[in-house]
Design a protein around this motif. Sequence first.
Motif, mmCIF file in Angstrom:
data_model
loop_
_atom_site.group_PDB
_atom_site.id
_atom_site.type_symbol
_atom_site.label_atom_id
_atom_site.label_comp_id
_atom_site.label_asym_id
_atom_site.label_seq_id
_atom_site.Cartn_x
_atom_site.Cartn_y
_atom_site.Cartn_z
ATOM 1 N N GLU A 1 55.771 31.049 46.852
ATOM 2 C CA GLU A 1 56.335 30.154 45.847
ATOM 3 C C GLU A 1 55.289 29.969 44.755
ATOM 4 N N LEU A 2 55.385 30.816 43.732
ATOM 5 C CA LEU A 2 54.439 30.790 42.626
ATOM 6 C C LEU A 2 55.148 30.352 41.359
ATOM 7 N N THR A 3 54.389 29.756 40.451
ATOM 8 C CA THR A 3 54.978 29.386 39.172
ATOM 9 C C THR A 3 55.234 30.647 38.354
ATOM 10 N N ASP A 4 56.141 30.543 37.406
ATOM 11 C CA ASP A 4 56.470 31.692 36.561
ATOM 12 C C ASP A 4 55.265 32.159 35.759
ATOM 13 N N LYS A 5 54.451 31.212 35.312
ATOM 14 C CA LYS A 5 53.248 31.564 34.552
ATOM 15 C C LYS A 5 52.312 32.432 35.387
ATOM 16 N N LEU A 6 52.116 32.036 36.643
ATOM 17 C CA LEU A 6 51.207 32.789 37.506
ATOM 18 C C LEU A 6 51.791 34.169 37.814
ATOM 19 N N ARG A 7 53.076 34.245 38.070
ATOM 20 C CA ARG A 7 53.707 35.553 38.321
ATOM 21 C C ARG A 7 53.496 36.490 37.132
ATOM 22 N N ALA A 8 53.711 35.966 35.931
ATOM 23 C CA ALA A 8 53.536 36.786 34.726
ATOM 24 C C ALA A 8 52.078 37.226 34.589
ATOM 25 N N ALA A 9 51.142 36.323 34.865
ATOM 26 C CA ALA A 9 49.721 36.658 34.764
ATOM 27 C C ALA A 9 49.335 37.715 35.800
ATOM 28 N N LEU A 10 49.902 37.641 37.000
ATOM 29 C CA LEU A 10 49.595 38.629 38.038
ATOM 30 C C LEU A 10 50.140 40.004 37.655
ATOM 31 N N GLU A 11 51.338 40.034 37.064
ATOM 32 C CA GLU A 11 51.903 41.311 36.617
ATOM 33 C C GLU A 11 51.081 41.898 35.472
ATOM 34 N N GLU A 12 50.596 41.036 34.598
ATOM 35 C CA GLU A 12 49.841 41.473 33.433
ATOM 36 C C GLU A 12 48.443 41.968 33.802
ATOM 37 N N ALA A 13 47.914 41.533 34.905
ATOM 38 C CA ALA A 13 46.535 41.857 35.292
ATOM 39 C C ALA A 13 46.292 43.356 35.387
ATOM 40 N N HIS A 14 47.281 44.121 35.760
ATOM 41 C CA HIS A 14 47.102 45.560 35.938
ATOM 42 C C HIS A 14 46.931 46.270 34.602
ATOM 43 N N ARG A 15 47.284 45.611 33.510
ATOM 44 C CA ARG A 15 47.141 46.223 32.184
ATOM 45 C C ARG A 15 45.729 46.084 31.628
ATOM 46 N N HIS A 16 44.939 45.185 32.204
ATOM 47 C CA HIS A 16 43.572 44.981 31.719
ATOM 48 C C HIS A 16 42.646 45.964 32.421
ATOM 49 N N THR A 17 42.091 46.888 31.636
ATOM 50 C CA THR A 17 41.217 47.897 32.224
ATOM 51 C C THR A 17 39.755 47.672 31.861
ATOM 52 N N ALA A 18 39.508 47.078 30.711
ATOM 53 C CA ALA A 18 38.120 46.809 30.313
ATOM 54 C C ALA A 18 37.539 45.716 31.201
ATOM 55 N N ARG A 19 36.288 45.882 31.554
ATOM 56 C CA ARG A 19 35.649 44.955 32.482
ATOM 57 C C ARG A 19 35.664 43.514 31.968
ATOM 58 N N GLY A 20 35.334 43.337 30.705
ATOM 59 C CA GLY A 20 35.309 41.998 30.125
ATOM 60 C C GLY A 20 36.685 41.370 30.084
ATOM 61 N N ALA A 21 37.676 42.167 29.727
ATOM 62 C CA ALA A 21 39.046 41.654 29.652
ATOM 63 C C ALA A 21 39.545 41.260 31.038
ATOM 64 N N LEU A 22 39.231 42.067 32.027
ATOM 65 C CA LEU A 22 39.662 41.759 33.394
ATOM 66 C C LEU A 22 38.970 40.491 33.900
ATOM 67 N N LYS A 23 37.704 40.333 33.555
ATOM 68 C CA LYS A 23 36.972 39.146 33.980
ATOM 69 C C LYS A 23 37.584 37.887 33.354
ATOM 70 N N ARG A 24 37.913 37.953 32.067
ATOM 71 C CA ARG A 24 38.549 36.813 31.409
ATOM 72 C C ARG A 24 39.911 36.529 32.010
ATOM 73 N N HIS A 25 40.646 37.597 32.311
ATOM 74 C CA HIS A 25 41.977 37.415 32.884
ATOM 75 C C HIS A 25 41.891 36.799 34.285
ATOM 76 N N LEU A 26 40.886 37.199 35.059
ATOM 77 C CA LEU A 26 40.700 36.604 36.389
ATOM 78 C C LEU A 26 40.389 35.110 36.272
ATOM 79 N N SER A 27 39.642 34.730 35.256
ATOM 80 C CA SER A 27 39.378 33.301 35.036
ATOM 81 C C SER A 27 40.683 32.565 34.756
ATOM 82 N N TYR A 28 41.542 33.196 33.953
ATOM 83 C CA TYR A 28 42.842 32.601 33.624
ATOM 84 C C TYR A 28 43.711 32.496 34.874
#
Length: 173
Positions: free
Chosen positions: A47-74
Amino acid sequence: MTEFPEEHEDQQDDEKSKSQVKREMHAYQELGRRLIGLKPAQLDKLELTDKLRAALEEAHRHTARGALKRHLSYVGKLVREQPDIESIQNLVDRLDSNSQAHAQYFHQLERWRDRLLTGKPGEQEAFLEAYPSADRQTVRQLVRQATREAAEEKPPAAARKLFKLIREAAENS
């Protein structure tokens, strides 16, 4: 299993030290990283919020190390906002093959298989009571086939199928 720090009773007015806040942040980010690694079918069980589901789906699009690190913080921030973090943590631990929760879950399924293979009808009834989504006829057929294979010293193909059926029944319950 990552422990989410609880508030210390000796701290006044719910004030947390900087290191306490940092430990919590890292725990949430680690849970987020583990959520990113799950398959969509596994995420559907949570049972996840829609925001978190969208962020989890989007995570695979971040390939740069810095971008992935920022996305993990989010993602960590969004995980912190979840209403039931404990149930999310429990399911992730159960799905993680390196965790103790997964080992316990797997052993529980193996015990059910072993109990069913004893051939006692009471065991089949107990299993079907515990997991009503399991097909009664298929369980009986697989138990009979597995017993026959064991008697003839053949490879345990039916026992493997029975284990798969038990796992699916446990996941659907």
